[in-house]
Write a protein that holds these residues in place. Sequence first.
Motif, PDB file in Angstrom:
ATOM      1  N   ILE A   1       0.836  -1.201   0.000  1.00 25.21           N
ATOM      2  CA  ILE A   1       0.000   0.000   0.000  1.00 25.21           C
ATOM      3  C   ILE A   1       0.872   1.253   0.000  1.00 25.21           C
ATOM      4  CG2 ILE A   1      -1.675   1.335   1.346  1.00 25.21           C
ATOM      5  CD1 ILE A   1      -2.872  -1.411   2.187  1.00 25.21           C
ATOM      6  N   GLY A   2       1.909   1.256   0.806  1.00 27.33           N
ATOM      7  CA  GLY A   2       2.832   2.395   0.820  1.00 27.33           C
ATOM      8  C   GLY A   2       3.561   2.549  -0.504  1.00 27.33           C
ATOM      9  N   ALA A   3       3.953   1.433  -1.115  1.00 30.95           N
ATOM     10  CA  ALA A   3       4.643   1.491  -2.407  1.00 30.95           C
ATOM     11  C   ALA A   3       3.722   1.992  -3.508  1.00 30.95           C
ATOM     12  CB  ALA A   3       5.198   0.117  -2.761  1.00 30.95           C
ATOM     13  N   ILE A   4       2.454   1.625  -3.455  1.00 28.60           N
ATOM     14  CA  ILE A   4       1.482   2.127  -4.435  1.00 28.60           C
ATOM     15  C   ILE A   4       1.350   3.640  -4.292  1.00 28.60           C
ATOM     16  CG2 ILE A   4      -0.977   2.169  -5.009  1.00 28.60           C
ATOM     17  CD1 ILE A   4      -0.987  -0.871  -4.475  1.00 28.60           C
ATOM     18  N   VAL A   5       1.307   4.125  -3.062  1.00 33.68           N
ATOM     19  CA  VAL A   5       1.230   5.573  -2.836  1.00 33.68           C
ATOM     20  C   VAL A   5       2.464   6.262  -3.421  1.00 33.68           C
ATOM     21  CG1 VAL A   5       1.268   7.369  -1.044  1.00 33.68           C
ATOM     22  CG2 VAL A   5      -0.254   5.399  -0.803  1.00 33.68           C
ATOM     23  N   VAL A   6       3.643   5.706  -3.149  1.00 37.43           N
ATOM     24  CA  VAL A   6       4.882   6.306  -3.652  1.00 37.43           C
ATOM     25  C   VAL A   6       4.937   6.234  -5.173  1.00 37.43           C
ATOM     26  CG1 VAL A   6       7.392   6.058  -3.705  1.00 37.43           C
ATOM     27  CG2 VAL A   6       6.186   5.939  -1.537  1.00 37.43           C
ATOM     28  N   LEU A   7       4.579   5.092  -5.762  1.00 35.59           N
ATOM     29  CA  LEU A   7       4.578   4.963  -7.224  1.00 35.59           C
ATOM     30  C   LEU A   7       3.597   5.936  -7.861  1.00 35.59           C
ATOM     31  CD1 LEU A   7       4.799   1.102  -7.734  1.00 35.59           C
ATOM     32  CD2 LEU A   7       6.493   2.801  -8.410  1.00 35.59           C
ATOM     33  N   PHE A   8       2.459   6.138  -7.233  1.00 35.81           N
ATOM     34  CA  PHE A   8       1.482   7.082  -7.751  1.00 35.81           C
ATOM     35  C   PHE A   8       2.037   8.507  -7.741  1.00 35.81           C
ATOM     36  CE2 PHE A   8      -2.039  10.072  -7.005  1.00 35.81           C
ATOM     37  CZ  PHE A   8      -2.758   9.873  -8.167  1.00 35.81           C
ATOM     38  N   ILE A   9       2.656   8.886  -6.625  1.00 36.82           N
ATOM     39  CA  ILE A   9       3.212  10.238  -6.511  1.00 36.82           C
ATOM     40  C   ILE A   9       4.361  10.439  -7.497  1.00 36.82           C
ATOM     41  CG2 ILE A   9       4.489  11.799  -4.965  1.00 36.82           C
ATOM     42  CD1 ILE A   9       2.740  10.638  -2.677  1.00 36.82           C
ATOM     43  N   VAL A  10       5.244   9.461  -7.614  1.00 33.19           N
ATOM     44  CA  VAL A  10       6.352   9.569  -8.572  1.00 33.19           C
ATOM     45  C   VAL A  10       5.806   9.596  -9.995  1.00 33.19           C
ATOM     46  CG1 VAL A  10       8.367   8.370  -9.498  1.00 33.19           C
ATOM     47  CG2 VAL A  10       8.048   8.556  -7.038  1.00 33.19           C
ATOM     48  N   GLY A  11       4.743   8.859 -10.267  1.00 36.66           N
ATOM     49  CA  GLY A  11       4.118   8.859 -11.580  1.00 36.66           C
ATOM     50  C   GLY A  11       3.559  10.216 -11.949  1.00 36.66           C
ATOM     51  N   LEU A  12       3.091  10.972 -10.964  1.00 39.95           N
ATOM     52  CA  LEU A  12       2.592  12.319 -11.235  1.00 39.95           C
ATOM     53  C   LEU A  12       3.713  13.244 -11.708  1.00 39.95           C
ATOM     54  CD1 LEU A  12       0.180  12.907  -8.213  1.00 39.95           C
ATOM     55  CD2 LEU A  12      -0.437  12.414 -10.584  1.00 39.95           C
ATOM     56  N   PHE A  13       4.901  13.075 -11.141  1.00 36.35           N
ATOM     57  CA  PHE A  13       6.037  13.906 -11.538  1.00 36.35           C
ATOM     58  C   PHE A  13       6.680  13.450 -12.833  1.00 36.35           C
ATOM     59  CE2 PHE A  13       5.888  14.754  -6.943  1.00 36.35           C
ATOM     60  CZ  PHE A  13       5.856  16.132  -6.985  1.00 36.35           C
ATOM     61  N   LYS A  14       6.459  12.196 -13.188  1.00 38.90           N
ATOM     62  CA  LYS A  14       7.049  11.639 -14.419  1.00 38.90           C
ATOM     63  C   LYS A  14       6.411  12.241 -15.665  1.00 38.90           C
ATOM     64  CE  LYS A  14       7.973   7.368 -16.832  1.00 38.90           C
ATOM     65  NZ  LYS A  14       7.714   5.967 -16.922  1.00 38.90           N
ATOM     66  N   ARG A  15       5.162  12.620 -15.570  1.00 36.62           N
ATOM     67  CA  ARG A  15       4.426  13.135 -16.735  1.00 36.62           C
ATOM     68  C   ARG A  15       4.983  14.388 -17.200  1.00 36.62           C
ATOM     69  NH1 ARG A  15      -1.767  11.696 -15.123  1.00 36.62           N
ATOM     70  NH2 ARG A  15      -1.308   9.592 -14.524  1.00 36.62           N
TER      71      ARG A  15
END
Length: 78
Positions: free
Chosen positions: A64-78
């Motif tokens: 769950i924590g990794a999904i949160v981190v991946l989601f946040i990093v994915g926002l900056f990747k765009r």
Amino acid sequence: MLYAIIIGAIAGWLAGLIMKGGGFGILFNILLGILGSVVGHWLFGAMDVSIGSGVVGDIITGVIGAIVVLFIVGLFKR
């Protein structure tokens, strides 16, 4: 310390499978999973929520924590 790295790596790998289309690659997902495991334990501790004890509870919290981190990093990747 080794336990946390292994749990974080498993959590990152599983979160990478769940968050399809992330495009980070398995190694980066594992590294983010280790960070996410720390974030997940902090989040659940702050909310005073316990998923359970033992390896399974740690993996679920880490995922769950990794999904949160991946989601946040994915926002900056765009």
